[in-house]
Structure formats: structure tokens, C-alpha cells
Motif scaffolding. Structure first.
Motif, PDB file in Angstrom:
ATOM      1  N   VAL A  41     -11.688  -7.536  -2.739  1.00 22.77           N
ATOM      2  CA  VAL A  41     -11.528  -5.950  -2.992  1.00 22.77           C
ATOM      3  C   VAL A  41     -10.036  -5.815  -2.867  1.00 22.77           C
ATOM      4  O   VAL A  41      -9.567  -4.979  -3.637  1.00 22.77           O
ATOM      5  N   THR A  42      -9.356  -6.365  -1.685  1.00 27.52           N
ATOM      6  CA  THR A  42      -8.095  -6.079  -1.407  1.00 27.52           C
ATOM      7  C   THR A  42      -7.215  -6.565  -2.768  1.00 27.52           C
ATOM      8  O   THR A  42      -6.290  -5.629  -3.377  1.00 27.52           O
ATOM      9  N   LYS A  43      -7.426  -7.755  -3.019  1.00 27.93           N
ATOM     10  CA  LYS A  43      -6.646  -8.301  -4.087  1.00 27.93           C
ATOM     11  C   LYS A  43      -6.837  -7.403  -5.665  1.00 27.93           C
ATOM     12  O   LYS A  43      -6.124  -7.205  -6.397  1.00 27.93           O
ATOM     13  N   ALA A  44      -8.284  -6.806  -5.712  1.00 29.44           N
ATOM     14  CA  ALA A  44      -8.361  -6.006  -6.986  1.00 29.44           C
ATOM     15  C   ALA A  44      -7.622  -4.756  -6.838  1.00 29.44           C
ATOM     16  O   ALA A  44      -6.985  -4.148  -7.841  1.00 29.44           O
ATOM     17  N   PHE A  45      -7.449  -4.259  -5.530  1.00 28.10           N
ATOM     18  CA  PHE A  45      -6.452  -2.963  -5.415  1.00 28.10           C
ATOM     19  C   PHE A  45      -4.998  -3.053  -5.659  1.00 28.10           C
ATOM     20  O   PHE A  45      -4.431  -2.586  -6.421  1.00 28.10           O
ATOM     21  N   LEU A  46      -4.538  -4.370  -5.095  1.00 27.92           N
ATOM     22  CA  LEU A  46      -3.161  -4.756  -5.389  1.00 27.92           C
ATOM     23  C   LEU A  46      -2.923  -5.168  -6.800  1.00 27.92           C
ATOM     24  O   LEU A  46      -1.692  -4.788  -7.323  1.00 27.92           O
ATOM     25  N   ALA A  47      -3.926  -5.588  -7.482  1.00 25.52           N
ATOM     26  CA  ALA A  47      -3.413  -5.963  -8.660  1.00 25.52           C
ATOM     27  C   ALA A  47      -3.344  -4.566  -9.597  1.00 25.52           C
ATOM     28  O   ALA A  47      -2.584  -4.533 -10.811  1.00 25.52           O
ATOM     29  N   VAL A  48      -3.930  -3.585  -9.094  1.00 24.36           N
ATOM     30  CA  VAL A  48      -3.626  -2.322  -9.951  1.00 24.36           C
ATOM     31  C   VAL A  48      -2.529  -1.510  -9.282  1.00 24.36           C
ATOM     32  O   VAL A  48      -1.643  -0.770 -10.218  1.00 24.36           O
ATOM     33  N   GLU A  49      -2.528  -1.335  -8.056  1.00 24.88           N
ATOM     34  CA  GLU A  49      -1.466  -0.717  -7.281  1.00 24.88           C
ATOM     35  C   GLU A  49      -0.162  -1.318  -7.014  1.00 24.88           C
ATOM     36  O   GLU A  49       0.757  -0.673  -6.976  1.00 24.88           O
ATOM     37  N   GLY A  50      -0.160  -2.677  -7.081  1.00 26.65           N
ATOM     38  CA  GLY A  50       1.094  -3.351  -7.118  1.00 26.65           C
ATOM     39  C   GLY A  50       1.484  -3.899  -5.507  1.00 26.65           C
ATOM     40  O   GLY A  50       0.732  -3.260  -4.601  1.00 26.65           O
ATOM     41  N   ASP A  51       1.941  -4.976  -5.269  1.00 24.97           N
ATOM     42  CA  ASP A  51       2.066  -5.358  -4.106  1.00 24.97           C
ATOM     43  C   ASP A  51       2.740  -4.364  -2.942  1.00 24.97           C
ATOM     44  O   ASP A  51       2.519  -4.477  -1.518  1.00 24.97           O
ATOM     45  N   GLN A  52       3.613  -3.546  -3.425  1.00 22.26           N
ATOM     46  CA  GLN A  52       4.172  -2.659  -2.702  1.00 22.26           C
ATOM     47  C   GLN A  52       3.174  -1.625  -1.691  1.00 22.26           C
ATOM     48  O   GLN A  52       3.658  -0.954  -0.832  1.00 22.26           O
ATOM     49  N   ALA A  53       2.003  -1.416  -2.457  1.00 21.93           N
ATOM     50  CA  ALA A  53       1.039  -0.727  -1.717  1.00 21.93           C
ATOM     51  C   ALA A  53       0.247  -1.213  -0.796  1.00 21.93           C
ATOM     52  O   ALA A  53      -0.752  -1.026  -0.186  1.00 21.93           O
ATOM     53  N   ALA A  54       0.746  -2.503  -0.126  1.00 27.24           N
ATOM     54  CA  ALA A  54       0.012  -3.597   0.658  1.00 27.24           C
ATOM     55  C   ALA A  54      -0.290  -2.646   2.051  1.00 27.24           C
ATOM     56  O   ALA A  54      -1.480  -2.701   2.588  1.00 27.24           O
ATOM     57  N   GLY A  55       0.640  -1.782   2.352  1.00 28.49           N
ATOM     58  CA  GLY A  55       0.494  -0.986   3.719  1.00 28.49           C
ATOM     59  C   GLY A  55      -0.180   0.154   3.550  1.00 28.49           C
ATOM     60  O   GLY A  55      -0.307   1.157   4.519  1.00 28.49           O
ATOM     61  N   SER A  56      -0.653   0.582   2.487  1.00 27.90           N
ATOM     62  CA  SER A  56      -1.298   1.867   2.306  1.00 27.90           C
ATOM     63  C   SER A  56      -2.684   2.377   3.058  1.00 27.90           C
ATOM     64  O   SER A  56      -3.206   1.524   2.842  1.00 27.90           O
ATOM     65  N   ALA A  57      -2.613   3.246   3.644  1.00 25.09           N
ATOM     66  CA  ALA A  57      -3.595   3.635   4.521  1.00 25.09           C
ATOM     67  C   ALA A  57      -4.779   4.022   3.478  1.00 25.09           C
ATOM     68  O   ALA A  57      -6.158   3.669   3.855  1.00 25.09           O
ATOM     69  N   ARG A  58      -4.479   4.802   2.321  1.00 21.90           N
ATOM     70  CA  ARG A  58      -5.861   5.019   1.322  1.00 21.90           C
ATOM     71  C   ARG A  58      -6.209   3.749   0.942  1.00 21.90           C
ATOM     72  O   ARG A  58      -7.529   3.853   0.704  1.00 21.90           O
ATOM     73  N   ILE A  59      -5.527   2.867   0.422  1.00 16.49           N
ATOM     74  CA  ILE A  59      -6.017   1.796  -0.065  1.00 16.49           C
ATOM     75  C   ILE A  59      -6.831   0.958   1.026  1.00 16.49           C
ATOM     76  O   ILE A  59      -7.965   0.421   0.932  1.00 16.49           O
ATOM     77  N   HIS A  60      -6.273   0.841   2.442  1.00  8.75           N
ATOM     78  CA  HIS A  60      -7.047   0.410   3.656  1.00  8.75           C
ATOM     79  C   HIS A  60      -8.429   0.971   3.912  1.00  8.75           C
ATOM     80  O   HIS A  60      -9.434   0.218   4.115  1.00  8.75           O
ATOM     81  N   ASP A  61      -8.341   2.324   3.691  1.00  7.45           N
ATOM     82  CA  ASP A  61      -9.762   3.041   4.130  1.00  7.45           C
ATOM     83  C   ASP A  61     -10.780   2.782   2.835  1.00  7.45           C
ATOM     84  O   ASP A  61     -11.849   2.757   3.008  1.00  7.45           O
ATOM     85  N   ALA A  62     -10.105   2.765   1.519  1.00  8.24           N
ATOM     86  CA  ALA A  62     -11.015   2.500   0.407  1.00  8.24           C
ATOM     87  C   ALA A  62     -11.552   1.127   0.495  1.00  8.24           C
ATOM     88  O   ALA A  62     -12.871   0.887   0.158  1.00  8.24           O
ATOM     89  N   VAL A  63     -10.959   0.040   0.796  1.00  4.69           N
ATOM     90  CA  VAL A  63     -11.162  -1.278   0.939  1.00  4.69           C
ATOM     91  C   VAL A  63     -12.420  -1.176   2.158  1.00  4.69           C
ATOM     92  O   VAL A  63     -13.580  -2.053   1.860  1.00  4.69           O
ATOM     93  N   GLU A  64     -12.010  -0.698   3.134  1.00  2.91           N
ATOM     94  CA  GLU A  64     -13.184  -0.760   4.393  1.00  2.91           C
ATOM     95  C   GLU A  64     -14.526  -0.213   3.667  1.00  2.91           C
ATOM     96  O   GLU A  64     -15.710  -0.767   3.976  1.00  2.91           O
ATOM     97  N   ARG A  65     -14.412   1.081   2.939  1.00  2.53           N
ATOM     98  CA  ARG A  65     -15.782   1.779   2.491  1.00  2.53           C
ATOM     99  C   ARG A  65     -16.368   0.760   1.527  1.00  2.53           C
ATOM    100  O   ARG A  65     -17.642   0.813   1.587  1.00  2.53           O
ATOM    101  N   VAL A  66     -15.505   0.445   0.604  1.00  9.20           N
ATOM    102  CA  VAL A  66     -16.411  -0.514  -0.372  1.00  9.20           C
ATOM    103  C   VAL A  66     -16.861  -1.643   0.340  1.00  9.20           C
ATOM    104  O   VAL A  66     -18.094  -2.142  -0.023  1.00  9.20           O
TER     105      VAL A  66
END
Length: 921
Positions: A41-66
């Protein structure tokens, strides 16, 4: 997809059973590890948001929820441990991302899956069959690739239970021969999977996916696209290529090229193809997808987008609206009518479903009406003709000093016209003739569908319907006489209803008694009513429809008269010599709006609001074959939003059709649909203006459909109308909205039969009870085995689904009533149309009718009809205020030697206060 991972990608919890194992694609077992879901799921988010979003709290929380949702879903399914296939886990990831409204990420994940599936397929070695060869399109011969067949079946069966892929391939091989055309191998897999649907409903999805692969290859080749592309990559390219090709072939409106095709292509959702059952996709393939030289140009999601684009052409933001319309159609929450699906976005966008006409009383009017029928039928419209004004047999013809041959000879011409003009070669032409019950030709009209008598006065291909005034029912109940007239002597009766009709009709009877009207006939009202019911039982026609409820509750009674209904008895619009009424139909999939054991009101609100907008757009975009239709439609702007999947919704709720709870659900669901539909039309009026003839309408007077029941009650005698008028919602905001802005549409709701579009969506037709639980359905696309998936699901839960059960269902013609090992609760829930008391159908219909500004296509089923039962049933329909009824369906003698007749179960609570009701005695 980037391989960069988020910092510390730990799942929120690891509650999956410790004994849970994962079945890999090669069949090996490994332990379940939720961290792998997190990484994917992380890879899917980064494919959309870009590698620079690796430390994003929003993405981290979204990955945990999914991740948590996926683990929960799998844990619920396998509480005590067990095995889950890797494809099932990935399906759950897709679902969780969609529910989290992370559409772009879900799309990236789908692309990732498809790319890896394609890579596996490319890397897989050819597995040549030892004996069989195929002939390629180039003419060369090569060994049959057995490995490709296995991979195609494996992909088609992904995420489905009960599929034996090896057996499917082995059986398909027995239908192949040496030197078979390469493209026919996939067809053999389709046919083999299709034959297994009766054993396991999931084979319907397998067959559809194999057919989808066939369609992918066909359309990609036709559009000069790579046939190796996975669907997620093919779809955006296919949309652009299809629009260009369709315009080039003069199939599509050139305005479709003005859309932002890149944006629309990115909005396509390939995974929605997996919703199709075989019957639905085959129906689209055979009859709906645009083609050139018999080669399909459309894929399913391109098809839905084409329809959506055609409906959004005149919107202020056509791209945004096209995506909104596409999402509603492709999700199966709502489906437009067949003419809209056929023609939206084409050079001849005839999108309307029904046309109603009144035929005048001279040759030019009569043959003008027949010509109009032909033109309207050519572009896929169903027809309802009001023939009451045409003078009766024996009437004087002033111009020739001769006598009229009456209505019947002209109806023979109408019948043959409907056969000749078969809706553009796509489906049979269809027309229904209506005649009022006081017309002197009514007795001969009743016999039009008989198989005996003078063939020159028979119409075997068209439909017929009685237009019955309340006064006839009253006379029949009082055992009084009824007088038949020629409309040439009583021309104003055609436009009168209610108490005004009663008074004028009695005046004409007095004139007849005095000898001032000589061409008339007096008969006992009971005799005519009995003959109506007798021929209805014998031929299925003419249908019984009620003139006074249709007019007294019509919002447009200030602007004209409802002289008939339409082909399917759900439309009640005014007609005249100057106006051909037009109705634009679409249906909400009610089954898709039931969640967690109740109606999903918020989802229904979203669906209805968008659907009404789509229907209103039809009016302005529509191609009108005759000017009277254009004039009427633009002046009054009627639409007909209905529903389908009612029986499936009951299955989800665990309710038998024959229960007070089911009747209550019909009431609740229809009130909500009515509330949202009327509010949506009033909101459109605020945005676009009210319809031209709004002033003076019932809407303008503050009288909503629920209020108009009182108008019918005032026109009837005490006790002749027994209708539940309860409501649950606060209608004050809707009334205030209408008072401020008016209504965009003169009529908003009508429940159509949905015969074909319900097949596309894969739900039960309209408001119909289940016909059988296992049967073979025949239509223009061929024969299809249909098995009730809800029944199979419940039988599996009881451990009762096996080959013996399949054979039992076949033996008992799809009925569960005589299969001893099925629990009584399931027997009640899965009682079929001929096993339920038809009075329950009327009771549910009455609850819907109080919220409808038009009518509903109501079929009535009776396994063992009798005169007494028919009389009671149709009188009940009248007492409950129904506007129309549709077919009376009864069982023939087929299958009598196989088993004794099944007795229809009696309702546990009889709400029908009728002295003839056996359950009340």
C-alpha cells in the motif's frame, strides 16, 4: 512503482489468526504477514504522491487505516484461522482503498497488479499441447498453448470461490479440434464456463471475464491498439481511439471530440468490469456496444463513458458532469433506459423510452398516427396509442354516406407496422393500443389477441389495454347495466373523468333511452367485466388500467387529459392531436442501496440527485422524430425515475415478499426515492427554471403525490378507496423549495419493467418477485442459465448446496417448496412468483403508488387462476388506488406429470379485508 518505503511501516495491529496461511500463486503455503500489505500500500501511495512524500504523516496514517481494514476483513472471514489466496488479499486492498476514497492510489495499485500479472504471463513458458494445433490469423499453424488457457482461466477465477480451473480447461479441450482457429480457443473456454453456471453462480463471473478478454482483443485490434496491454493501460488509449474512430465512421456526435479525453480516460475504473455476470456482459456485447463491420469498438467502461458524455454535452462543465454521470452508471447504482444506452453520444440521440399518442377520427389522422408510430419505433421508442376517438363499427361516414368498419381493421395495420419497423434492427418493435370501456367496439377489441376467429381481425404481435373508468367498476359492483357508445355520438366523454364523466355519461344514457342516440348497446356491467377478465386469462390481454386515478392524481390535469398509458403501463401523461407525450426513463438499483440490513439513505440521495439531472438533460439533447413529440417534451419536461432490484433488496434484508415487513420496506424505500427525486427537480428549477406549463399544476397548488390521494377519494363513493396514507419524512422543506422555485419536470417518477437493463446490472427486474430460482432465460442474445445467487449463498451457509440440490431444483422447476431438507425460513424467503399470493404484490404496489406521480409496471402472477380469484384481485387493485396493472401471468399445464402443483403459501398476516379471502375465513 517506487520501492521506497515509509519510515517504520508497521501495521496498526496484527489481529489475524496465528494459524492463518496464504496460498501463493504457485500453490505453496506461507504464513500471513500483514507488513507485506503495508509495504504494498505504501508503494501505491508513493507512486501517486512521489518519493518526497515518504515522511508524510497523512500517508502514514492512511496506510495504517487501509492495512487495518484489510486485516479486519480477512480476520472476520477466517476467525479460527485457515487459508486465504493472495488474490483475495489484494482484492481486499483494492476495496479498502476505494472505501477510503483514495481513487488515484487505488488506480495505481490496480496498475501495479495488472503489470505484474502481465509480466507473469509474458514470462510463463509456452506449454504446447501434445496433439492439438491452432491456425493463427496469419494462416500459420502452431501448437495449442495449453499454458495460456490455464493462465486465462486462473485470471478469470481470481478471488472467486468454488471454481475448478483445471476441470474447466480439461472440459474445454474436449470441445477443440486439431487446426482450430486460434481466436476460437477462448470462445471454447467461454462456452464451457457458461455451462457450469447452474452448478456454481461464480462461474457467471468467470464466463464474463473470459468474454471480457475476448472483447479486449477484439476492440484493441479494431482500434489499432496493442492487444498486449492490460486493461488499466488500454482503457485511456481506447477511449481516445474509440471517439476518433466513431466520429470517422459517422457513428458518434463530433462534439465528443471536444471533451478532455485525457481527463476522462484517467477517470475510467477498469475494476468495475468485474461486476458483470455473463448475461449482463453478453447482452451489452450483442446489442449495445457500437460496432463497425460487426467488430465491437467499445469496452464496457468506454461504453458507460460514451453514454455519460452524450448526456453531459450541454452542461456548463461537461467534463466534470461526464465523470459524475459515468461513475453513477458504471457503479451500477443507476442505469439509464435502453434507448439512452443505445443512442447517447451518437449522431441520432433518440434517448427517450416511451411515446404516447391520441389517434384522431379521420383517415389522415389515422394514417398520420401510423406513420408517426413507424418513425418513433425506428429509433427505439415504445408506443402507446389511444384509439378511443375513432368511431365505432357501423357509424355513419358523412363524406361517403357509408358505414365505418370501426377501430379493429386499423389496429391490424398498426400490428404489422410494429413488426416491420423493428427499432432499428436492435429489438422488436412494440406498441400498445388503448380503448375506453364504453366504446362500442370494446367487445371485439377484447378478442384481438385470440388464436381463433377471423385472422383479418386479429393482432397477435401488438399489446392491448382497457382504459377503465371508475363508473364501470361501480356499475359492476351494483349489478347494473352499462351502455356502449360510438365516440362520434359522444365525443366529449373522451376528455372527461371523475364526477364530470359520471354526469355526462348518464346524460347520454338518458338520450339513448329517448331514442336520440341510436347507435349504442346496453349490456350488464358484470358481463363486460367478466369478459375482460376471461380474455385477460386466456390471452394475457387487454391489460386492466384505470382512467380516473390516472387523471385525478395527475399533476398536469390543468393542461390536458391522460387518455392512455404507454407500452408498459407506467407512464401517465397527457396526449392530444397537438401533443405526443414523451417519457425519459431510468432506474435506481435498489439492491445497491441496502447496507448493514437497512436502506442506505445517503447513497440513495446521491444517486437520485444525479439521476434526475441526467434525465432532465435527455429532454434537451433528445432527437425527436416528429414535431408533436418535441413540442410536448420541451413544454412539460416529464421524466420517469424508477427502481429495480426490489426482490434482491428483500433477500439482503432477509424478508419474504409475502410479509408485512416487505410491504413496509416498499413504502419506506419509495418515500425516500420520491422525496429525493421531487427535491432534485425543484433544485433544478432553481438552477434552470421551472417547466413552461408549471403554473396551475398540482405542484403549483402545493399538492404533492401523497396529497393527491385525497382528490381521488373525493371522487369515489364511501369505502371505495382504502389506501395507507402514512408518511415518515418531514416534507416541509421540499414543499417550501417547490413554492420558491417551482418544478423543473411536470412528472418525475415511474417504475418501468427494466427487463434488459436489470440483466446488465445483474439484479431482479423492477419490482418483480423472483420468477424461478433456476431457469433458462431466452432473449435476443441467446439462452442463459440463471441461478439465484442469494439462494445459493444461503444454502451454502446451511451446508446444503451440492449436485443433488441442483438436480432437485431442476426437477421442481426452480422451486424450493418441495425439497424437504431446505428450512422453512428459506422456503418462505425464496418462494417464487407463482408461489406467492398475488394480493401481496398489490399491497406493496399500493404503498409505492401513493408516492408516485405516474404509475408502475405491475405484473400479477396466479398459479391457479379462477374467475373468483381474478375478480377479487383486480377489484383489490382498484380499491387500493392503483393506476394501472400490466400482464396477468398464469401457469400452463407443462410439467404436470413431473410433480403435483405447488400451493401458494398464505400470508401470515392478512391485511386484505375481503370476505372472499380464504385466510380470513
Amino acid at each position: 512503482m517506487s520501492s521506497t518505503a515509509l519510515a517504520d511501516p508497521q501495521p496498526p495491529f496484527r489481529n489475524a489468526p496465528e494459524t492463518l496461511q496464504v496460498i501463493k500463486r504457485n500453490g505453496t503455503l506461507v504464513g500471513f504477514d500483514s507488513s507485506k500489505i503495508t509495504v504494498a500500500v505504501t508503494k501505491a501511495f508513493l507512486a501517486v504522491e512521489g518519493d518526497q512524500a515518504a515522511g508524510s504523516a497523512r500517508i502514514h496514517d492512511a496506510v495504517e487505516r487501509v492495512t487495518g481494514q484489510v486485516v479486519q476483513a480477512i480476520s472476520r472471514r477466517l476467525r479460527a484461522g485457515g487459508k486465504v489466496h493472495i488474490e483475495d488479499i489484494q482484492d481486499q486492498v483494492e476495496l479498502a482503498l476505494m472505501r477510503a476514497e483514495e481513487q488515484r492510489v487505488a488506480r495505481a495499485y490496480v496498475l501495479y497488479r495488472e503489470e505484474h500479472a502481465r509480466q507473469r504471463a509474458c514470462d510463463a513458458p509456452v506449454e504446447p499441447h501434445p496433439h492439438l494445433t491452432v491456425k493463427k490469423a496469419s494462416g500459420q499453424t502452431a501448437p495449442l498453448d495449453l499454458g495460456l488457457m490455464k493462465r486465462q482461466v486462473e485470471q478469470a477465477a481470481a478471488g472467486l470461490d468454488g471454481i475448478d480451473g483445471d476441470a474447466l480447461v480439461e472440459e474445454a479441450l474436449t470441445n477443440l479440434y486439431d487446426g482450430i482457429a486460434e481466436q476460437d480457443v477462448l470462445s471454447a473456454l467461454v462456452m464451457t464456463a457458461r455451462s457450469r453456471i447452474e452448478l456454481e453462480p461464480d462461474y457467471s463471473a468467470v464466463t464474463a471475464r473470459l468474454l471480457l478478454e475476448q472483447l479486449r482483443l477484439e476492440s484493441a485490434a479494431a482500434l489499432n491498439l496493442s492487444t498486449d496491454l492490460p486493461l488499466a493501460e488500454l482503457y485511456p488509449q481506447a477511449l481516445k481511439a474509440f471517439v476518433a474512430a466513431g466520429i470517422g465512421y459517422e457513428l458518434l456526435d463530433a462534439a465528443l471530440a471536444d471533451f478532455d479525453l485525457e481527463r476522462l480516460g484517467a477517470a475510467l475504473t477498469p475494476e468495475r468490469d468485474l461486476q458483470f455476470g455473463f448475461l449482463g456482459l453478453q447482452t451489452l456485447y450483442d446489442r449495445y456496444f457500437l460496432h463497425w463491420n460487426k467488430t465491437r469498438l467499445e469496452l464496457p467502461q468506454v461504453f458507460f463513458m460514451r453514454v455519460a458524455m452524450g448526456l453531459a454535452l450541454r452542461e456548463d462543465d461537461p467534463n466534470a458532469r461526464a465523470i459524475e454521470f459515468y461513475n453513477l452508471l458504471s457503479s451500477f447504482d443507476y442505469m439509464a433506459s435502453t434507448p439512452t444506452l443505445f443512442n447517447s453520444g451518437t449522431r441520432h440521440p433518440q434517448l427517450s423510452s416511451c411515446y404516447l399518442t391520441t389517434v384522431g377520427d379521420d383517415l389522415s389522422d389515422i394514417y398520420g398516427a401510423i406513420r408517426d408510430n413507424a418513425l418513433l419505433s425506428k429509433w427505439a421508442g415504445g408506443l402507446g396509442n389511444d384509439w378511443t376517438p375513432v368511431r365505432a363499427l357501423g357509424s355513419h361516414i358523412k363524406g361517403t354516406n357509408g358505414q365505418s368498419q370501426g377501430v379493429v381493421p386499423f389496429l391490424k395495420v398498426v400490428n404489422d407496422t410494429a413488426v416491420a419497423v423493428n427499432q432499428g434492427g436492435k429489438r422488436k418493435g412494440a406498441v400498445c393500443a388503448y380503448l375506453e370501456s364504453w366504446h362500442l367496439d370494446i367487445e371485439e377489441f377484447l378478442e384481438l389477441r385470440k388464436n381463433t376467429g377471423d385472422e383479418r381481425r386479429r393482432t397477435h404481435d401488438m399489446n392491448t389495454a382497457n382504459w377503465v373508468p371508475d363508473l364501470l367498476i361501480e356499475r359492476m359492483r351494483e349489478d347494473r347495466d352499462w351502455t356502449l357508445f360510438s365516440p362520434s355520438d359522444v365525443p366529449d366523454l373522451h376528455d372527461l373523468y371523475g364526477n364530470e364523466f359520471r354526469a355526462r355519461y348518464e346524460q347520454y344514457e338518458a338520450l339513448a333511452e329517448q331514442g336520440e342516440i341510436t347507435l349504442c348497446k346496453k349490456i350488464p356491467a358484470k358481463q363486460l367485466w367478466r369478459k375482460m377478465l376471461t380474455v385477460l386469462f386466456e390471452t394475457g390481454h387487454p391489460w386492466i388500467t384505470f382512467k380516473d386515478p390516472c387523471n385525478l392524481r395527475s399533476p398536469q390535469q390543468h393542461a390536458g387529459v391522460v387518455h392512455s398509458s404507454n407500452l408498459c403501463t407506467e407512464i401517465t401523461l397527457n396526449t392530444s392531436a397537438e401533443e405526443i407525450a414523451v417519457c425519459n426513463l431510468g432506474s435506481v438499483n435498489l439492491a445497491a442501496h441496502v447496507a448493514n440490513g437497512e436502506l442506505d439513505v445517503q447513497r440513495l440521495e446521491r444517486t437520485v440527485t444525479t439521476a434526475v439531472r441526467m434525465l432532465d438533460n435527455v429532454i434537451d439533447i433528445n432527437y425527436y422524430a416528429v414535431p408533436q413529440a418535441r413540442h410536448s417534451n420541451l413544454q412539460h419536461r416529464p421524466v420517469g425515475l424508477g427502481l429495480m432490484g426490489f426482490q434482491d433488496a428483500l433477500y439482503q434484508l432477509g424478508l419474504p415478499y409475502t410479509s408485512p415487513e416487505a410491504v413496509e420496506f416498499a413504502d419506506v424505500a419509495m418515500e425516500h426515492l420520491s422525496y429525493f427525486a421531487i427535491r432534485a427537480s425543484a433544485s433544478l428549477a432553481a438552477e434552470r427554471g421551472a417547466y413552461e406549463s408549471y403554473e396551475g399544476s398540482l405542484w403549483h397548488q402545493g399538492i404533492l403525490p401523497i396529497d393527491s390521494i385525497q382528490l381521488l377519494k373525493q371522487a369515489r363513493r364511501e369505502g371505495d378507496l382504502t389506501v395507507d396514507t402514512g408518511a415518515r419524512l418531514d416534507w416541509t422543506p421540499v414543499r417550501e423549495l417547490i413554492a420558491r422555485h417551482g418544478m423543473r419536470n411536470s412528472n418525475v417518477m415511474a417504475i418501468a419493467p427494466t427487463a434488459t437493463i436489470s440483466n446488465i446490472v445483474g439484479v431482479s427486474q423492477s419490482i418483480e418477485p423472483a420468477y424461478q430460482n433456476l431457469f433458462v432465460k431466452s432473449n435476443l442474445s441467446g439462452e442463459f442459465t440463471v441461478v439465484n445467487p442469494s439462494l445459493v449463498r444461503d444454502l451454502k451457509a446451511e451446508g446444503l448446496w451440492d449436485k443433488v440440490m441442483v438436480n432437485d431444483l431442476k426437477y421442481f422447476d426452480g422451486s424450493v417448496q418441495q425439497i424437504d431438507r431446505i428450512p422453512d425460513e428459506l422456503k418462505a424467503r425464496y418462494a417464487t412468483a407463482f408461489e406467492i399470493d398475488a394480493r401481496w404484490l398489490v399491497e406493496a404496489a399500493a404503498r409505492r403508488q401513493k408516492w408516485l406521480d405516474q404509475a408502475q409496471s405491475l405484473n400479477l402472477y396466479m398459479a391457479e387462476p379462477s374467475g373468483k380469484k381474478l375478480d377479487a384481485l383486480y377489484q383489490l387493485a382498484w380499491e387500493r388506488g392503483l393506476k394501472t396493472t400490466y400482464y396477468l401471468r398464469s401457469l400452463g399445464a407443462t410439467g404436470a406429470e413431473k410433480t403435483t402443483p405447488v400451493s401458494a403459501p398464505q400470508p401470515q398476516v392478512c391485511s386484505i379485508d375481503n370476505p372472499d379471502c380464504e385466510a380470513c375465513q
